[in-house]
Structures are given as C-alpha cells and as structure tokens.
Design an enzyme around this catalytic site. Structure first.
Site, short mmCIF file in Angstrom:
data_model
loop_
_atom_site.label_atom_id
_atom_site.label_comp_id
_atom_site.label_asym_id
_atom_site.label_seq_id
_atom_site.Cartn_x
_atom_site.Cartn_y
_atom_site.Cartn_z
N ASP A 281 0.86 -1.17 0.00
CA ASP A 281 0.00 0.00 0.00
C ASP A 281 0.91 1.24 0.00
O ASP A 281 2.09 1.17 0.33
CB ASP A 281 -0.95 -0.01 1.21
CG ASP A 281 -2.15 0.90 0.97
OD1 ASP A 281 -3.14 0.77 1.70
OD2 ASP A 281 -2.08 1.75 0.04
C1 GLC Z 1 -4.26 4.37 -0.33
C2 GLC Z 1 -5.15 3.27 0.20
C3 GLC Z 1 -5.32 2.11 -0.73
C4 GLC Z 1 -5.30 2.61 -2.15
C5 GLC Z 1 -3.90 3.13 -2.43
C6 GLC Z 1 -3.76 3.72 -3.82
O1 GLC Z 1 -3.41 4.81 0.67
O2 GLC Z 1 -4.81 2.76 1.48
O3 GLC Z 1 -6.54 1.47 -0.40
O4 GLC Z 1 -5.62 1.57 -3.05
O5 GLC Z 1 -3.49 4.09 -1.48
O6 GLC Z 1 -4.58 4.82 -3.97
#
Ligand code: GLC
Length: 742
Positions: A281
């Site tokens: 993430d």
């Molecule tokens: C964010 C979220 C995740 C998302 C990613 C890309 O921090 O935690 O769910 O898919 O970044 O946007």
C-alpha cells in the site's frame, strides 16, 4: 488411406503450431533472461500520477525519463485513454519495451458510480454486487485502466474506522461471499478480455481491526481470530482468482503487514498457493522505518522483498536499494526474479505485450461512458442498498398525489456528496450527471406536486440561521422529507471519528421541524453506522441512504414513493454509543451473559447502557411483511460426511410485492473453544409478490459447522447445534436443534 494422410497432416500442423505458441511462462522466462538487474527492479516499482495522489506525495521529476529507461513497472492514478497512451508510448521507448500496468482505485464505479461498498453490502444481493463491479470494470478498462485496487475485503467491527465504507461490514460469511462476487465482477470471464480489469484484494491483513478504530493503527489479535474472522474473505478472493493483493499499513501482532512473511509467504503464496503479485500500500514499505521495524530504506527493502511484497507503491525503497542488495549478496536474485515473474505474467495475460495500447482507445472510452444500461443498473443497485429503519406510522411509501412536499437539509442538493469518499475525480467528468436527491424528487413528482426546498443548516457547523426558512416551508407542506448526515469526506481513508454522531446542528433542525407536527421522513446519508439515539427514539420514519452514487436521487425517490420496496439489511451493527464499540452480533456468550437490558447485576454489561445495539446486524424493514413457517430438517442428526436439507415456507403477507433476506444462523452449543452465540451461515434474498409463498431450501454440511478448534485446526466437533432462521440477527422466526455425531 486418404483419410489417414489428412489426419497425419493435420496433426503435424497442429504440433508445429503449438510448438511455436510459447506458453506465457516460457515468454516470461525468455524475457527475464534479457533483463538487467536495474530493469528487473524497475518492474517492482510503481509511481503515482502527480496530478491525483492518493497518499503523501513525494515529487520525482525524473519519472518520464525512468519510464523511457524501463525503470518503472506500473503507474497509478493515470486517468483517461489519452493519458495512459502517452505514458505507454514512453515505455515503448525503453530497451525491452515492457508495457506499464495502470492501476486505479475503482472502488464503486468509474463514471457511473454505485453505492459505496458498505451500502451495496446492505443489498445482500450478490448478483447485483457482481454486476456493479462488472460495469465498473467495463468503464475503467475503456479509459486505459488494467487494474483496480479493489475489492477492499477488510472485516471491521468498529464504525469509528472511516474505511468501513469501503468494505462489506462485520460478518465473515457475508464478507466472503461479497469478496468473491466483486473479484468475479471486476475480472469477468477471463483476464485479458478488453472489458476486464485485474482485481486487488486488500488490505492484507486485518487492517479493519485497528486499535481504537484509528486508521493505520496497530492490530493485535490471536491467530484464531485472524483465521476465523479476518482471513476468510481474502481466501474467497484467491478462490475467485484475484490477480493481485495489496498489503496493509498496520502492524499485525508487532510485524508490519508489508514485512510480514507469515501473511504473505506462509499463508498467501504458500498455503493458498497464490500465483499473482502483491503490491504494497502507498509507501508502506518505507513506513516500516517509522514503525520501528526497519532501520532505513535499505533495511525496509530487504524486509519487504524477503516477506513477499512484490511491487513497491511510492516508497522508492526497491528503486533505491534492491540492485545493491543483490550485488552485496544480501538477497538472492531468485527472490527478485520471483517477484518480476509474477508481474510479467500478468502483463502477458492482459495482452499488453501483443498490444500495449489495447486498453488506451479514446473511441472505445467515449462509447462506454454514458451507457444508459449502466445508469439503469446503478439506480437498481442503489435502491436495493437502502435500509428502511423505521416506518412506524406507515407514512411510507408516500402518495404520488401529495400536493406540497418540503425537501429540507444540507444533503438535498449536493451532487458529489452522493459519491462518498472514493470516487474518480477526473476533471473531464463533471458532476452534472449525478442525480441529486432534489433532482430525484423532481423527476418523480415534480410535474404534479409543489416542491419546496430549504437547506436548513450546514453539515458540520452550528449555524442555525437557516432553521426559520426550513420551518416556514415545512408549515406549508403536506409532508416533510429531511436529508442529513455525513459530508462525503467524513468517512473513508484517514477519516476515523471518535464520536460517530450526526455532525453539526442537523439533529436539532429535525427537532425543530418535528414541532410543526407535519409527517416527517428522515433520510440519513453516511459512509458508516452512526449514533442518532434522539432521532431513533423520536422520529417514526427513518431511511438509511448511505452514499448511493450517481443515481442516488432517483433511487431514493423510487423507494420513498414505493416504486421499489426497500429490502436492504444492515451489514454492520449500529451501536447506541461509541462506548459499546466493538459491538457485533456474533459475540461469545461469556460466563455471565446479560439476558436482557435490565439484567445488569454481576453480569457482563455496563451500568449505564444496555448491551443491545440500536439496530442489529441483518436488520431492515419492508413496506410489506413476511411470514416464516413450516421449518423442516431432513435429519435431526448427521455425521461429518452427511448433510441436512432445511426447508421452510416464506409468505408475503402484506400488500406490496417485495424482497426479503432470509438469514440462517447456527449456534454451536459446545466446543473445545467457546463459540459465538450465533453465526451467519447462509442467506437467500427472495422476491415475493403480495400474497405469494415460496418454499426456501438451505443445506447444512460439515463446512458450516467447522471452526478453528483449540489446536487451530479447521474442523467440526460432535455435539448439539441450534439452527435459527430470521429476518435479522435479533429477529429469529424459526429455530430447531440438530446434532453432529461422531
Ligand atoms: C491508499 C489506500 C489504498 C489505495 C492506495 C492507492 O493509501 O490505502 O486502499 O488503493 O493508497 O490509492
């Protein structure tokens, strides 16, 4: 003879054709052999499009140069066939011309937006949920997107956590079924078809159990709780063929998920034999430094790749350190190759090596946007997601002959607000197509009735200056509809709330309106369960309208005027107060269970609040009524390899056609570990015409009786079970006992 020659010739051609058609694995190996270590590390690196960051942004001015050198494997937040094409053209200038993957958070629709996932879960309609994901994939893939960072399958029992809006609620069985449906919807029949996108089960794992409901916070739980409650939806995603996983920000029992070998290698890639790839993430690899788990970026890179994180979203840890770690023999090239293989395999499956631009087609993008069939389905799914909480005086459904209706509140006219936190904010997509709640009412009866509007108050301030106007128009009306709730950015990522009330002076506005004596319908719009005890105790008509997407207005009007009979059921418990959290239906009994709200002496309860929720899991009303009768079990005792066929009759005893979610719960009365007071083990959403009866059948097999026992082995144990069938977790209409025998 001639026949034999023909067959031989055909076989010879076929064998040649097949021998030339290398398998994807062979193509991956062939490509891997040509790659330098820098190019391999490049495939493990993912950057955001700077214009639309979805996390803390670190500007890197060399992105385009790095793409041209083949040092980037993927980008996120690039929206539009034209933009993705431009970046792909840069990638085609690299030595090996390895295409980029484009990922995006298509959480509940691209242009056509659907109810937020928690609202969709309230529909308990797996077919509708799969269809919603299917349409999201059709629209997203038409804009150049290969990969959605969805479904979010985190179980959560804590409505203080703002990300409950993205999931399917508190229940493992419902959450697993929905996870499976969403992956199937996003990925379609086969990856590589133009209208399919890769799914991404996230956030692995147990992110929804963050201490205090505070986003990104620690998670501490027993292995039993992890396996029993939080992992099954991820396993369902693997079973559905999810192409990718995303790990989570939290540490689990002291080890950050992105550096957690037990999660990513032992469970996901080992026991579950997951062949896709894991993306971290946003920045979570680098965040192992503030976690206090990695000394520096190099240590973080080492720990993450070793633990099975394949692609690095936005932390630069892999880009800056992996090649050096290999050169220093700190990590084997094999571990890097495994991660690269997993990513290249998906790029081949998506057909990107045959045609890197196949998804970036501006004409196809135009054709897929504004598809009336998508709009129609969005309206249907939204109506199915609405939960009728109260209708004590039968005010609903409203008559279409009402002369004057006052529509009051800060949620009446906003459009974007119906999208909730995660929505695709592409500048080319203006919000004018979103049907506001006001427009929905106008569409429904604007030609016949007089509609009055007043905002009444804001969402999150104490300004009551608008009350007077609201009261004035209420006094002129036959019925008042008041729409209140959370602003679209009050639930979602990094939106934990310590109090989950209806913000501002919105409840006070309703109190003032109540004094007019007019019939009032209260609509509550939110991304989570809220606490609204005064409304729940004093207002006879309450409808939970979540955030319903681009057809919100029409769907709400369909329900209010009876063109759709509400059928939603709560996928999460609604507490009386934050003090009760975590509060969930499938709790253990304890040695001193409180048997009712007054049973508090030496009992497991509070001296200042009952244990019972304000509205329980599985609760939702209809304009009609349903009778549950004639429960029959094919056997009263079974061994492990037998099944019980459960039948019952469901009758629509009211005057409206409608759908009912028949819920089947099971209680294991005795176990080598304590067992929940009940667990959802099956459900069916059944449509019945007024007066109609249908025979409903369920099957109970050993899998529905199994759990992680005192040795953490998933198995059943002989003994007594209680079967309960009801219209909510607390409104059980039929029950019976049965036995599992050795
Ligand atoms: C964010 C979220 C995740 C998302 C990613 C890309 O921090 O935690 O769910 O898919 O970044 O946007």
């Amino acid at each position: 003879m001639k026949h034999k020659i023909t067959t031989f010739v055909l076989l010879f051609i076929a064998s040649n054709v097949f021998s030339q058609q290398k398998t994807i694995d062979e193509k991956v190996e062939e490509l891997l052999k040509k790659m330098t270590i820098e190019e391999k590390v490049g495939q493990l690196n993912q950057y955001t499009n700077d214009a639309n960051p979805t996390g803390p942004l670190v500007i890197n001015p060399n992105k385009q140069e790095e793409i041209k050198k083949g040092l980037l494997g993927s980008m996120l937040n690039v929206m539009g066939a034209d933009r993705t094409r431009k970046y792909q053209e840069l990638a085609m200038q690299s030595r090996l011309k390895i295409p980029l993957l484009f990922g995006l958070d298509v959480i509940h629709g691209y242009k056509t937006t659907f109810p937020i996932p928690l609202a969709e879960a309230a529909s308990w309609d797996l077919e509708a949920i799969e269809k919603s994901a299917r349409i999201a994939a059709i629209e997203a893939s038409a804009t150049g997107i290969h990969w959605t960072f969805a479904p979010m399958v985190d179980i959560s029992r804590d409505p203080r956590w703002g990300r409950v809006m993205e999931g399917a609620g508190e229940d493992t069985y419902l959450g697993s079924k929905i996870a499976f449906a969403r992956v199937k919807g996003f990925q379609g029949d086969k990856l590589g078809e133009l209208n399919s996108v890769m799914a991404c089960a996230k956030h692995f794992a147990a992110y929804g159990a963050a201490v205090g409901g505070r986003d990104y916070n620690s998670v501490d739980m027993s292995d039993r709780m992890l396996w029993e409650t939080y992992l099954p939806p991820f396993k369902a995603a693997v079973d559905a063929g999810a192409a990718t996983f995303m790990n989570s920000f939290n540490d689990l029992n002291g080890i950050p998920a992105t550096g957690n070998k037990y999660l990513q290698r032992d469970i996901l890639k080992g026991k579950w034999n997951f062949k896709g790839f894991v993306v971290s993430d946003w920045g979570s690899i680098g965040e192992m430094i503030p976690h206090g788990f990695a000394k520096d970026s190099k240590d973080a890179a080492y720990k993450a790749i070793t633990a099975g994180s394949d692609m690095d979203m936005e932390s630069n840890a892999y880009r800056n350190n992996l090649a050096q770690l290999v050169k220093e023999n700190k990590i084997s090239i094999d571990i890097v190759d495994d991660a690269v293989r997993r990513i290249l395999r998906k790029k081949f499956e998506l057909g990107l090596f045959d045609n890197p631009f196949r998804y970036s087609d501006v004409e196809r993008q135009k054709a897929q946007m504004n598809n009336p069939e998508h709009t129609k389905i969005a309206r249907e799914v939204a109506a199915k997601s609405i939960v009728l909480l109260k209708n004590e005086k039968g005010i609903l459904p409203l008559s279409k002959d009402l002369k004057t209706i006052a529509f009051i509140g800060p949620m009446v006219k906003p459009k974007r607000a119906n999208h909730g936190f995660w929505a695709i904010d592409v500048k080319e997509i203006d919000s004018s197509y979103i049907v506001s709640q006001w427009e929905g009412l106008v569409n429904k009866i604007g030609k016949k009735s007089k509609l009055l509007y007043a905002k009444g108050c804001g969402i999150n301030n104490d300004d009551k200056s608008g009350f007077k106007e609201a009261i004035d128009i209420a006094n002129q009306s036959d019925v008042v509809i008041v729409s209140i709730g959370e602003r679209h950015d009050m639930s979602g990522e990094a939106k934990s709330r310590s109090t989950i009330n209806i913000p501002g002076v919105q409840e006070e506005l309703v109190k003032e309106l109540q004094k007019t004596g007019k019939p009032i319908v209260v609509l509550i719009n939110a991304g989570r369960p809220l606490v609204f005890n005064w409304l729940a105790d004093n207002m006879p008509t309450i409808v939970y309208t979540w955030w319903l997407g681009s057809e919100a207005g029409n769907a709400i009007a369909d329900v209010l005027f009876g063109d759709y009979n509400p059928s939603g059921k709560l996928p999460m418990t609604f507490p009386r107060s934050e003090g009760q959290i975590p509060l969930y239906y499938n709790h253990f009994n304890t040695g001193r269970p409180s048997m009712n709200d007054n049973d508090i002496i030496y009992k497991s309860t509070y001296i200042d609040s009952p244990n019972s929720p304000k509205f329980p899991f599985g609760y939702g009303l209809s304009y009609t009524s349903f009778q549950y009768a004639d429960l029959k079990l094919s056997k009263s005792a079974i061994s492990k390899n037998e099944q019980i066929v459960v039948t019952m009759n469901l009758t629509n005893t009211g005057k409206y056609d409608g759908a009912e979610v028949v819920q089947l719960y099971i209680k294991d009365k005795l176990g080598s570990v304590v067992r929940p007071v009940k667990e959802l083990k099956d459900f069916q959403k059944v449509f019945l015409k007024a007066g109609e009866t249908k025979n409903i059948t369920f099957t109970i097999d050993n899998s529905k009786l199994s759990f992680y026992n005192d040795k953490l082995v998933f198995d059943s144990e002989a003994g007594e079970f209680e079967l309960m069938i009801g219209t909510s977790s607390e409104d059980i209409r039929l029950n019976a006992n049965f036995e599992l025998v050795d």
